[in-house]
Design a protein around this motif. Structure first.
Motif, mmCIF file in Angstrom:
data_model
loop_
_atom_site.group_PDB
_atom_site.id
_atom_site.type_symbol
_atom_site.label_atom_id
_atom_site.label_comp_id
_atom_site.label_asym_id
_atom_site.label_seq_id
_atom_site.Cartn_x
_atom_site.Cartn_y
_atom_site.Cartn_z
ATOM 1 N N PRO A 1 72.032 22.715 0.931
ATOM 2 C CA PRO A 1 71.948 21.667 1.943
ATOM 3 C C PRO A 1 72.831 21.999 3.143
ATOM 4 C CG PRO A 1 72.093 20.696 -0.238
ATOM 5 C CD PRO A 1 72.319 22.173 -0.412
ATOM 6 N N THR A 2 72.421 21.518 4.306
ATOM 7 C CA THR A 2 73.058 21.911 5.564
ATOM 8 C C THR A 2 74.566 21.756 5.532
ATOM 9 O OG1 THR A 2 71.084 21.352 6.825
ATOM 10 C CG2 THR A 2 73.165 21.382 8.027
ATOM 11 N N LEU A 3 75.045 20.590 5.166
ATOM 12 C CA LEU A 3 76.491 20.325 5.190
ATOM 13 C C LEU A 3 77.237 21.286 4.275
ATOM 14 C CD1 LEU A 3 78.776 18.581 6.247
ATOM 15 C CD2 LEU A 3 78.251 16.904 4.450
ATOM 16 N N ASP A 4 76.675 21.559 3.109
ATOM 17 C CA ASP A 4 77.319 22.468 2.161
ATOM 18 C C ASP A 4 77.353 23.894 2.684
ATOM 19 O OD1 ASP A 4 77.600 20.830 -0.641
ATOM 20 O OD2 ASP A 4 75.889 20.164 0.528
ATOM 21 N N SER A 5 76.287 24.313 3.368
ATOM 22 C CA SER A 5 76.264 25.673 3.913
ATOM 23 C C SER A 5 77.442 25.900 4.849
ATOM 24 C CB SER A 5 74.952 25.924 4.663
ATOM 25 O OG SER A 5 73.860 25.970 3.776
ATOM 26 N N TRP A 6 77.691 24.943 5.728
ATOM 27 C CA TRP A 6 78.804 25.098 6.663
ATOM 28 C C TRP A 6 80.148 25.035 5.942
ATOM 29 C CZ3 TRP A 6 77.696 27.276 10.930
ATOM 30 C CH2 TRP A 6 76.506 27.022 11.605
ATOM 31 N N GLU A 7 80.233 24.267 4.873
ATOM 32 C CA GLU A 7 81.516 24.125 4.170
ATOM 33 C C GLU A 7 81.893 25.370 3.381
ATOM 34 O OE1 GLU A 7 81.601 19.261 3.549
ATOM 35 O OE2 GLU A 7 81.002 20.561 1.892
ATOM 36 N N VAL A 8 80.897 26.130 2.901
ATOM 37 C CA VAL A 8 81.218 27.290 2.062
ATOM 38 C C VAL A 8 81.369 28.579 2.866
ATOM 39 C CG1 VAL A 8 80.063 26.260 0.078
ATOM 40 C CG2 VAL A 8 78.807 27.883 1.522
ATOM 41 N N MET A 9 80.873 28.608 4.105
ATOM 42 C CA MET A 9 81.003 29.825 4.917
ATOM 43 C C MET A 9 82.320 29.791 5.675
ATOM 44 S SD MET A 9 77.308 30.910 6.441
ATOM 45 C CE MET A 9 77.041 29.358 7.274
ATOM 46 N N ARG A 10 83.239 30.609 5.230
ATOM 47 C CA ARG A 10 84.539 30.650 5.890
ATOM 48 C C ARG A 10 85.113 32.060 5.770
ATOM 49 N NH1 ARG A 10 85.474 27.310 1.383
ATOM 50 N NH2 ARG A 10 85.541 25.498 2.735
ATOM 51 N N GLY A 11 86.005 32.398 6.658
ATOM 52 C CA GLY A 11 86.628 33.718 6.622
ATOM 53 C C GLY A 11 85.606 34.826 6.772
ATOM 54 N N THR A 12 85.893 35.969 6.190
ATOM 55 C CA THR A 12 84.995 37.110 6.332
ATOM 56 C C THR A 12 83.655 36.870 5.638
ATOM 57 O OG1 THR A 12 86.018 38.148 4.394
ATOM 58 C CG2 THR A 12 86.881 38.762 6.565
ATOM 59 N N GLY A 13 83.617 35.959 4.651
ATOM 60 C CA GLY A 13 82.357 35.656 3.991
ATOM 61 C C GLY A 13 81.339 35.063 4.940
ATOM 62 N N GLY A 14 81.810 34.454 6.019
ATOM 63 C CA GLY A 14 80.907 33.868 6.986
ATOM 64 C C GLY A 14 80.113 34.873 7.772
ATOM 65 N N VAL A 15 80.490 36.166 7.669
ATOM 66 C CA VAL A 15 79.758 37.198 8.402
ATOM 67 C C VAL A 15 78.285 37.221 7.988
ATOM 68 C CG1 VAL A 15 79.556 39.691 8.759
ATOM 69 C CG2 VAL A 15 81.798 38.597 8.827
ATOM 70 N N VAL A 16 78.001 36.893 6.733
ATOM 71 C CA VAL A 16 76.606 36.914 6.283
ATOM 72 C C VAL A 16 75.757 35.905 7.051
ATOM 73 C CG1 VAL A 16 77.265 37.691 3.977
ATOM 74 C CG2 VAL A 16 76.979 35.254 4.412
ATOM 75 N N LEU B 1 80.451 34.370 -2.275
ATOM 76 C CA LEU B 1 81.236 33.564 -1.342
ATOM 77 C C LEU B 1 82.274 32.672 -2.026
ATOM 78 C CD1 LEU B 1 78.419 32.502 1.170
ATOM 79 C CD2 LEU B 1 80.053 34.387 1.373
ATOM 80 N N GLY B 2 82.311 32.700 -3.351
ATOM 81 C CA GLY B 2 83.378 32.007 -4.053
ATOM 82 C C GLY B 2 83.186 30.508 -4.187
ATOM 83 N N PHE B 3 81.983 30.050 -4.547
ATOM 84 C CA PHE B 3 81.772 28.626 -4.783
ATOM 85 C C PHE B 3 80.747 28.450 -5.886
ATOM 86 C CE2 PHE B 3 78.533 29.782 -1.715
ATOM 87 C CZ PHE B 3 77.407 29.091 -2.142
ATOM 88 N N ASP B 4 80.662 27.248 -6.416
ATOM 89 C CA ASP B 4 79.735 26.913 -7.492
ATOM 90 C C ASP B 4 78.500 26.272 -6.868
ATOM 91 O OD1 ASP B 4 78.337 25.807 -9.621
ATOM 92 O OD2 ASP B 4 80.136 25.200 -10.704
#
Length: 291
Positions: free
Chosen positions: A133-148, A247-250
């Motif tokens: 879901p949109t909100l979750d996508s933005w919450e889990v993309m952080r740091g270098t993992g957000g490059v994807v 990306l380090g989330f469940d």
């Protein structure tokens, strides 16, 4: 080349003032609406749709507004997922279906989720292929993992810079995702790849507007739903690559926060799973429809 889903009838269906969708319809039985992702068109369902039709379903495959051969409103505010979800309901109604199942991939899954949240009485079952879901996508993309998700940030930037940059190398930009997100390159043959690139070149401004909405009004709508406790009450099936490990989330826990009746499967496929392994996608969708 006139590429179509074999055995399906094509029509243009008005869904909003000044907006008609290019739609392929086939089969007979309980309705299933299939919503494509980026950078694709309804043709991504060319294997799945006939199989679902053969299994006793009316299958409806539109190009989303702003994509493929559907209309592309110039108003940048016309691409909220709430607006696109209203298109889906209007399309189903125009075809005679008050209630329907919906399955979406990537961008289409975001529209499917919003349809389920905004129109719970209309959606009988919901399948999401390889997206959060949109909100979750933005919450889990952080740091270098957000490059994807670099494209999410690029297309969220104010106009006209993203539009100008992408238009300057459109085939390279859209082709990057068709190549990088596919495990089996043969799953998207040259003629289909060429059609996706043609359609995306023609739709660059509306595609950017779609993504820009996902960094703006779509987040607001998800935040409002989360605060109000709105959830997906219909049976939900999610097929997802193992994003959590990367990306380090469940991912399943993220989905449980939205869906009451959830089947969440981590699958060993590329992003374009309906093209790489259509038989497995069909199996999961039919199992969902039996719930």
């Amino acid at each position: 080349m006139d590429l179509k889903i074999p055995g399906f009838e094509y029509r243009r269906v008005p869904v909003a003032p000044g907006v008609a969708l290019n739609v392929a319809v086939g089969g007979a039985g309980s309705p299933v609406v299939l919503l494509h992702g980026f950078p694709q068109t309804h043709l991504m369902w060319r294997h799945v749709a006939p199989a679902l039709a053969a299994a006793g379903h009316t299958v409806v495959c539109p190009d989303l507004r702003g994509y493929g051969d559907s209309d592309k409103p110039a108003d940048p505010g016309a691409y909220a997922k709430r607006t696109m979800a209203a298109d889906v309901v209007a399309l189903a109604e125009a075809l005679g279906h008050e209630r329907f199942a919906v399955a979406g991939h990537d961008r289409g899954a975001l529209v499917a989720i919003r349809t389920g949240l905004d129109h719970p009485a209309r959606v009988t079952h919901l399948a999401s292929l390889d997206v959060l879901p949109t909100l979750d996508s933005w919450e889990v993309m952080r740091g270098t993992g957000g490059v994807v998700g670099f494209h999410l940030y690029l297309m969220a930037a104010p106009p006209p810079l993203p539009e100008l940059l992408i238009a300057g190398a459109a085939d390279a930009f859209f082709g990057h995702f068709l190549d990088a997100w596919t495990r089996d390159r043969a799953a998207i043959p040259p003629e289909i790849r060429a059609e996706y690139l043609r359609a995306s070149r023609a739709a660059t401004p509306s595609i950017v507007a779609d993504y820009r909405a996902t960094a703006g009004i779509d987040v607001t709508h998800d935040e409002q739903d989360r605060a109000a406790g709105h959830r997906l009450r219909m049976p939900v099936t999610v097929l997802q690559q193992d994003w959590g490990a990367a990306l380090g989330f469940d991912a399943a826990a993220r989905w449980r926060a939205w869906a009451d009746d959830l089947t969440h499967e981590t699958v060993a496929m590329g992003h374009f799973m309906a093209e790489e392994n259509p038989a497995e996608v069909v199996r999961h969708v039919l199992a969902l429809l039996a719930r």
